[in-house]
Design a protein around this motif. Structure first.
Motif, short mmCIF file in Angstrom:
data_model
loop_
_atom_site.label_atom_id
_atom_site.label_comp_id
_atom_site.label_asym_id
_atom_site.label_seq_id
_atom_site.Cartn_x
_atom_site.Cartn_y
_atom_site.Cartn_z
N ARG A 196 1.03 -1.05 0.05
CA ARG A 196 -0.16 -0.05 0.07
C ARG A 196 0.85 1.31 0.17
N SER A 198 0.85 5.66 -0.70
CA SER A 198 -0.23 7.00 -0.93
C SER A 198 0.68 8.15 -0.91
N THR A 200 -0.04 12.63 -0.92
CA THR A 200 -1.07 13.75 -0.75
C THR A 200 -0.16 15.11 -0.87
N GLU A 217 -3.39 6.99 -4.35
CA GLU A 217 -3.18 5.78 -3.59
C GLU A 217 -2.93 4.47 -4.33
N TYR A 218 -2.22 3.68 -4.01
CA TYR A 218 -2.11 2.27 -4.98
C TYR A 218 -2.02 1.26 -3.85
N TYR A 219 -2.70 0.04 -4.17
CA TYR A 219 -3.00 -1.12 -3.17
C TYR A 219 -2.64 -2.36 -4.12
N TYR A 230 -5.70 1.45 -8.29
CA TYR A 230 -5.40 2.93 -8.15
C TYR A 230 -6.48 3.94 -7.86
N THR A 231 -6.21 4.68 -7.06
CA THR A 231 -7.26 5.85 -6.63
C THR A 231 -6.37 7.19 -7.12
N SER A 280 -11.27 10.53 5.23
CA SER A 280 -10.12 10.27 5.94
C SER A 280 -9.80 11.01 7.36
N ARG A 298 -9.49 5.61 7.06
CA ARG A 298 -9.93 6.04 5.80
C ARG A 298 -11.16 5.02 5.30
#
Length: 363
Positions: A196, A198, A200, A217-219, A230-231, A280, A298
């Motif tokens: 995970r 992320s 910002t 964010e990558y998970y 991918y978010t 979040s 989150r």
């Protein structure tokens, strides 16, 4: 006679000059002339106890001043324990009305001077002090942690974990990047393998309100049937609590989410793209001078075809071993409302729990 004596005492009190703020300046000036030297090479701070420290003024965030001393190493001093700051190097200074000034720094008990101008602000109006924009390298912070548990013999097992925490802060914005990876194998069979990461970028509009132009964010967790997720989003945030020991901010906004599944049936789609909304919450609490507690949460609202709503929570404790080495313990919880079935029809569990123990080095 007693009455006359009382009158004399009253007149003596009235006519005797009071020792107030107006008389503190000569005393500070006298100390500065006697103690402060080589201002072009060193920064100086005066503690409320009257002690002077020589070194390098790094920054002020979260009501704490970071100061680097050649003898005492890196110090984190509560803002309320510092009476004066003298630095000939350029700093970027942000005040609670959003105003930002850059220049050499002089902070006294009742005034703030940046560059050649003494500003109409009090020390209590300061929000943050960072390296000048011209000194971009001074605003970076990094922390890297590694954990391992190896067993050999009748059982061949290995548990590996790694954490990365990177920050870049200035008086007006901040960049936060963090990553967490865990891998477990038992007798050469991988039983856990997830990542995970992320990032910002926040821009502070006021002391409490900030805008988030971009969030990423990558998970990855194949055991939850997520090959890649991918978010990308944006949002707005607000500091609910921001005091000496406790910091809590919340944020929310829209996002775009794309998920590639690790293993699905012949007729099932291998990927999904959807819009979503995230909320979040990030909380930090200084339990003692050596122990910091964190709780991050989150919630992401998404459609069923993408796995439904997702929740992620991290509760951790960071214990200072030395000024640069920490012992970190993290408890994690990941929840997916409707996991996508694998090719054989089995549905992954909704909840994953893990504990990660690492030794981390601050760079």
């Amino acid at each position: 006679m007693p009455f006359i004596a009382l009158v004399i005492v009253i007149f003596a009190l009235v006519l005797t000059p009071s020792v107030g703020a107006g008389q503190q300046a000569p005393l500070y000036l006298e100390e500065r002339q006697a103690i402060v030297k080589d201002i072009d090479k060193y920064d100086w701070i005066r503690l409320s106890s009257g002690e002077w420290l020589k070194g390098e003024f790094k920054a002020m965030y979260d009501k704490q001043i970071e100061f680097d001393s050649d003898i005492l190493d890196t110090l984190f001093i509560d803002r309320e324990d510092v009476d004066m700051v003298i630095s000939g190097r350029a700093h970027s200074v942000r005040f609670n009305d959003g105003h930002v000034s850059e220049g050499a720094l002089l902070i006294g008990p009742s005034y703030v001077q940046v560059g050649a101008a003494k500003l109409a602000y009090l020390p209590k109006d300061l929000v943050s002090i960072a390296a000048s924009a011209k000194d971009a390298g001074g605003a970076w912070y990094a922390k890297v942690g590694v954990g391992a548990n190896l067993s050999r013999g009748n059982t061949e097992q290995s548990e590996l974990s790694a954490t990365v925490d990177i920050k870049r802060r200035t008086a007006t914005n901040r960049l936060l990047i963090n990553a967490l990876a865990a891998r477990t194998s038992n007798d050469e069979e991988v039983t856990e393998n997830n990542v995970r990461a992320s990032g910002t970028f926040d821009w502070f509009y006021t002391k409490s309100l900030y805008f988030r132009p971009v969030f990423f964010e990558y998970y990855r967790d194949p055991f939850q049937n997520i090959d890649h997720k991918y978010t990308l989003g944006a949002g707005i945030g607000y500091y609910v609590i921001d005091n000496q020991r406790w910091e809590w901010d919340i944020g929310m906004g829209p996002a775009y989410q794309r998920t590639q599944f690790a293993n699905v049936g012949i007729d099932a789609p291998s990927s999904n793209s959807t819009t979503s909304v995230y909320f979040s919450s990030n909380m930090d609490y200084e339990l003692t001078s050596d122990i910091d507690l964190t709780f991050d949460y989150r919630f992401t609202l998404a459609e069923q075809a993408a796995g439904g709503n997702a929740q992620h929570a991290l509760m951790g404790a960071s214990i200072d071993i030395t000024s640069d080495i920490d012992f970190d313990i993290s408890l994690l919880w990941d929840h997916l409302q409707s996991p996508i079935a694998n090719a054989d029809g089995t549905v992954p569990k909704k909840d994953d729990y893990k504990m990660i123990v690492t030794f981390a080095v601050e760079l």
